[in-house]
Design an enzyme around this catalytic site. Structure first.
Site, PDB file in Angstrom:
ATOM      1  N   GLU A  32     -63.302  45.419 -47.397  1.00 32.08           N
ATOM      2  CA  GLU A  32     -63.650  46.675 -48.264  1.00 32.08           C
ATOM      3  C   GLU A  32     -62.494  47.686 -48.010  1.00 32.08           C
ATOM      4  O   GLU A  32     -61.758  47.516 -47.080  1.00 32.08           O
ATOM      5  CB  GLU A  32     -64.784  47.258 -47.281  1.00 32.08           C
ATOM      6  CG  GLU A  32     -65.159  48.522 -47.799  1.00 32.08           C
ATOM      7  CD  GLU A  32     -66.550  49.290 -46.924  1.00 32.08           C
ATOM      8  OE1 GLU A  32     -66.574  48.886 -45.771  1.00 32.08           O
ATOM      9  OE2 GLU A  32     -66.769  50.381 -47.556  1.00 32.08           O
ATOM     10  N   ARG A 253     -65.108  36.329 -33.696  1.00 33.54           N
ATOM     11  CA  ARG A 253     -64.437  37.644 -34.159  1.00 33.54           C
ATOM     12  C   ARG A 253     -63.268  38.004 -33.101  1.00 33.54           C
ATOM     13  O   ARG A 253     -63.222  37.387 -31.994  1.00 33.54           O
ATOM     14  CB  ARG A 253     -65.447  38.862 -33.877  1.00 33.54           C
ATOM     15  CG  ARG A 253     -64.869  40.138 -34.307  1.00 33.54           C
ATOM     16  CD  ARG A 253     -65.991  40.859 -33.917  1.00 33.54           C
ATOM     17  NE  ARG A 253     -65.442  42.497 -34.090  1.00 33.54           N
ATOM     18  CZ  ARG A 253     -65.299  43.059 -35.500  1.00 33.54           C
ATOM     19  NH1 ARG A 253     -65.596  42.654 -36.379  1.00 33.54           N
ATOM     20  NH2 ARG A 253     -64.513  44.106 -35.535  1.00 33.54           N
ATOM     21  N   LYS A 263     -61.714  49.786 -38.513  1.00 34.90           N
ATOM     22  CA  LYS A 263     -61.056  50.863 -39.590  1.00 34.90           C
ATOM     23  C   LYS A 263     -61.676  52.132 -39.376  1.00 34.90           C
ATOM     24  O   LYS A 263     -60.949  52.874 -39.318  1.00 34.90           O
ATOM     25  CB  LYS A 263     -61.481  50.378 -41.001  1.00 34.90           C
ATOM     26  CG  LYS A 263     -60.534  49.046 -41.294  1.00 34.90           C
ATOM     27  CD  LYS A 263     -60.763  48.793 -43.109  1.00 34.90           C
ATOM     28  CE  LYS A 263     -62.370  47.893 -42.940  1.00 34.90           C
ATOM     29  NZ  LYS A 263     -62.387  47.165 -44.099  1.00 34.90           N
TER      30      LYS A 263
HETATM   31  P1  ATP Z   1     -63.937  47.202 -39.738  1.00 31.74           P
HETATM   32  O1  ATP Z   1     -64.911  47.406 -38.876  1.00 31.74           O
HETATM   33  O2  ATP Z   1     -62.691  47.001 -39.158  1.00 31.74           O
HETATM   34  O3  ATP Z   1     -63.713  47.712 -41.017  1.00 31.74           O
HETATM   35  P2  ATP Z   1     -65.180  45.119 -41.414  1.00 31.74           P
HETATM   36  O4  ATP Z   1     -65.483  43.797 -40.802  1.00 31.74           O
HETATM   37  O5  ATP Z   1     -65.998  45.781 -41.714  1.00 31.74           O
HETATM   38  O6  ATP Z   1     -64.301  45.483 -40.132  1.00 31.74           O
HETATM   39  P3  ATP Z   1     -64.298  44.325 -43.988  1.00 31.74           P
HETATM   40  O7  ATP Z   1     -63.213  44.869 -44.840  1.00 31.74           O
HETATM   41  O8  ATP Z   1     -65.729  44.352 -44.386  1.00 31.74           O
HETATM   42  O9  ATP Z   1     -63.996  44.958 -42.417  1.00 31.74           O
HETATM   43  O10 ATP Z   1     -63.841  42.925 -43.331  1.00 31.74           O
HETATM   44  C1  ATP Z   1     -63.235  41.803 -44.094  1.00 31.74           C
HETATM   45  C2  ATP Z   1     -63.465  40.608 -43.503  1.00 31.74           C
HETATM   46  O11 ATP Z   1     -62.614  40.555 -42.243  1.00 31.74           O
HETATM   47  C3  ATP Z   1     -64.756  40.276 -43.190  1.00 31.74           C
HETATM   48  O12 ATP Z   1     -65.037  38.784 -43.684  1.00 31.74           O
HETATM   49  C4  ATP Z   1     -64.784  40.332 -41.724  1.00 31.74           C
HETATM   50  O13 ATP Z   1     -65.770  39.429 -41.020  1.00 31.74           O
HETATM   51  C5  ATP Z   1     -63.465  40.046 -41.151  1.00 31.74           C
HETATM   52  N1  ATP Z   1     -62.949  40.695 -40.045  1.00 31.74           N
HETATM   53  C6  ATP Z   1     -62.946  42.130 -39.794  1.00 31.74           C
HETATM   54  N2  ATP Z   1     -62.906  42.446 -38.396  1.00 31.74           N
HETATM   55  C7  ATP Z   1     -62.685  40.936 -37.882  1.00 31.74           C
HETATM   56  C8  ATP Z   1     -61.996  40.552 -36.422  1.00 31.74           C
HETATM   57  N3  ATP Z   1     -62.171  41.496 -35.545  1.00 31.74           N
HETATM   58  N4  ATP Z   1     -61.985  39.329 -36.385  1.00 31.74           N
HETATM   59  C9  ATP Z   1     -62.375  38.424 -37.240  1.00 31.74           C
HETATM   60  N5  ATP Z   1     -62.691  38.873 -38.505  1.00 31.74           N
HETATM   61  C10 ATP Z   1     -62.606  40.088 -38.928  1.00 31.74           C
HETATM   62 MG    MG Z   2     -67.244  45.882 -43.615  1.00 25.75          MG
END
Ligand code: ATP
Ligand code: MG
Ligand code: MG
Length: 531
Positions: A32, A253, A263
């Site tokens: 995102e 994760r 983020k």
């Molecule tokens: P954040 O809470 O940091 O915004 P998010 O999962 O909401 O993380 P996205 O941009 O939606 O952020 O994630 C893109 C991809 O990265 C998704 O497939 C998500 O599963 C993966 N991802 C995010 N954080 C992690 C993590 N700590 N370990 C492994 N994969 C991750």
């Molecule tokens: Mg997300």
């Protein structure tokens, strides 16, 4: 689990993608654009790329841009740049927003099939109903009424539309709460960074992802396993819309001790000015860790070594830094620095009266790293920490030779100056102290050595913890040093070693009259220097 596969690639991981066929695998990394990439995202990106290419398939980079409130072009651009830094290039770059019209039509189909309804229950009450498993009072609205609200009120963002959301009609009392009629569309009047004000309502992640995955031909959706409860919802949406099913493959994760990988929380640190920006060396962003001296190879090796591990553990950073050290140690040029604070002048009574210089390799074991200039003089500096010497003691000056101490002048415990004689015939194998020294000529370069601590004091912050209660009071530590003249030529981003001190990355190169700024690169030996 891998029935039906014809030719599969034996990955170095223990687990193959189920049902993966050579040449046919399509994976996607769906960030995102609401912040900069962090190392957790890097894990997801590297795994997706790894499998796409191991099976000679395709990787889609998809911007999951369905929430205009949080998303910006700045973030989108930074994500592309950071993926390039990681050596990841998608075979295709797409946007969830490209499918807004298509998703709208599918949502209408869902309503017509009696599988979705508009709901204006206040959010508090809706949450309560979902908790206890009560049906919404709006659950039995007619298809006509739902269509009217969705296609007119919600679509146009009217006052009535804003009160409503669209919910999938799955099972309000399902044991798996993710199935209790999840919200799939919501109004938002904030202009979208790509579609402007064309849309007043947007699909929710849980609706968007299964739809777009299916439409784009994704064969394997890699997801972090803390969302495993939502897998049946993903499958329900594809089935309800007669879309091609996609296999979900979940992985653990990534979490690190005393580190926030979110983020939203990182944005909070930026907004509060607790850090410089998203590339702050204390940040777990791709930019932050690179600025701290992490190499792309080190980070990738770490992720691949973790493989698909499903265990969600709180890793210590030392694991990654130790892998990074293996990459930098054979190639980092080596220079000399002496702590400026209480540096001890040593007079070499029989040393060269005028300074002499010699060309020496920058790395004793790797001539390819190149050469440097070493200056020899009869006045040198050594570290206070090395200066507790006895009169008559024989020590070795590194890359020069033995020295016999003749006089030590102290004030209390502090050594003020030393006199000594070079004893180059002496055997360096017989001395126990090998000291770093620096010719005390006008060529020495002032440097600011910076080390950092974690931003938070608690190993693992819980959702209910208030970050503000766990801020490390001081996270940045400066010390002045004097370095050899070769350091003046280093460029930003160069990774070096100061002998007997450690590894550093140049953040700000030297300029006449201004100190060079170098960041300490953790080498994985200490868990936390100051913690
Ligand atoms: P954040 O809470 O940091 O915004 P998010 O999962 O909401 O993380 P996205 O941009 O939606 O952020 O994630 C893109 C991809 O990265 C998704 O497939 C998500 O599963 C993966 N991802 C995010 N954080 C992690 C993590 N700590 N370990 C492994 N994969 C991750
Ligand atoms: Mg997300
Ligand atoms: Mg998130």
């Amino acid at each position: 689990a891998s029935g039906g596969k014809k030719e599969t690639h034996k990955a170095s991981f223990e687990i193959d993608l189920p049902g993966a066929e050579m040449g046919k695998v399509v994976t996607r990394f769906p960030p995102e654009p609401s912040g900069y990439l962090h190392v957790g995202h890097a894990k997801a990106a590297v795994l997706n790329e790894y499998f796409a290419h191991a099976y000679k398939g395709k990787l889609i980079i998809r911007f999951d841009d369905t929430n205009p409130t949080k998303e910006k072009v700045e973030f989108q651009d930074s994500i592309i740049e950071d993926l390039a830094l990681l050596g990841i290039k998608g075979d295709q770059v797409t946007y969830s927003s490209d499918y807004f019209q298509k998703m709208y039509e599918l949502a209408v189909d869902l309503i017509k099939a009696g599988k979705a309804y508009c709901d204006d229950t206040p959010s508090e009450k809706m949450r309560e109903e979902r908790m206890v498993g009560d049906p919404s009072g709006r659950r039995e609205r007619s298809i006509e009424e739902n269509l009217q609200i969705f296609t007119e009120e919600m679509k146009n963002g009217t006052a009535e539309g804003l009160k409503n959301c669209l919910r999938a009609k799955i099972d309000y009392k399902a044991l798996n709460k993710a199935l209790r009629d999840p919200v799939i569309y919501r109004c938002n009047l904030t202009p979208h960074h790509r579609t402007g004000t064309e849309w007043k309502m947007y699909p929710i992640y849980d609706f968007c992802v299964p739809v777009v995955d299916s439409i784009e031909g994704v064969t394997h959706a890699l997801r972090t396993n803390e969302y495993r409860d939502r897998n049946p919802q993903y499958e329900w949406i594809q089935a309800a819309l007669n879309l091609r099913p996609v296999a979900i493959w979940d992985f653990g994760r990534l979490n690190f001790v005393r580190t926030l990988l979110s983020k939203r929380k990182l944005q909070w640190f930026v907004d509060k000015n607790y850090v410089g920006n998203w590339d702050d060396p204390r940040f777990p962003t791709v930019r932050g860790v690179r600025r701290r001296g992490m190499t792309v190879e080190g980070l990738r090796n770490f992720i691949i070594s973790q493989g698909p591990s499903r265990n969600i553990i709180n890793l210590d950073w030392s694991v990654v830094w130790a892998l990074n050290k293996k990459i930098i140690d054979p190639v980092a040029p080596r220079f000399t620095a002496v702590d400026a604070h209480l540096a001890v002048p040593v007079k070499l009574l029989n040393g060269p009266k005028t300074p002499e210089s010699e060309t020496k390799p920058k790395h004793k074991k790797n001539p390819e790293v190149g050469d440097k200039t070493v200056i020899y003089a009869d006045q040198v500096l050594i570290d206070q920490a090395d200066a507790d010497l006895a009169e008559g003691e024989e020590v070795t000056f590194m890359d020069w030779g033995n020295v016999i101490v003749s006089k030590v002048t102290k004030e209390g415990d502090v050594v003020k100056s030393i006199e000594a004689n070079l004893h180059l015939e002496g055997d360096f194998r017989k001395t126990s102290k090998k000291l770093t020294w620096l010719a005390d000529t006008k060529d020495k370069i002032p440097v600011d050595l910076v080390d950092f601590d974690h931003l938070i004091t608690k190993d693992k912050l819980e959702e209910e913890d208030n970050v503000e209660d766990f801020l490390t009071p001081t996270t940045e530590f400066h010390s002045n040093a004097l370095a050899d003249l070769n350091v003046a030529k280093l460029k930003a981003g160069d990774i070096i070693q100061f002998e007997r001190k450690g590894y550093y990355r140049v953040d700000v190169p030297y300029e006449e009259g201004k100190k060079a700024v170098l960041f300490t690169i953790p080498d994985g030996k200490q868990v936390s220097r100051y913690g």
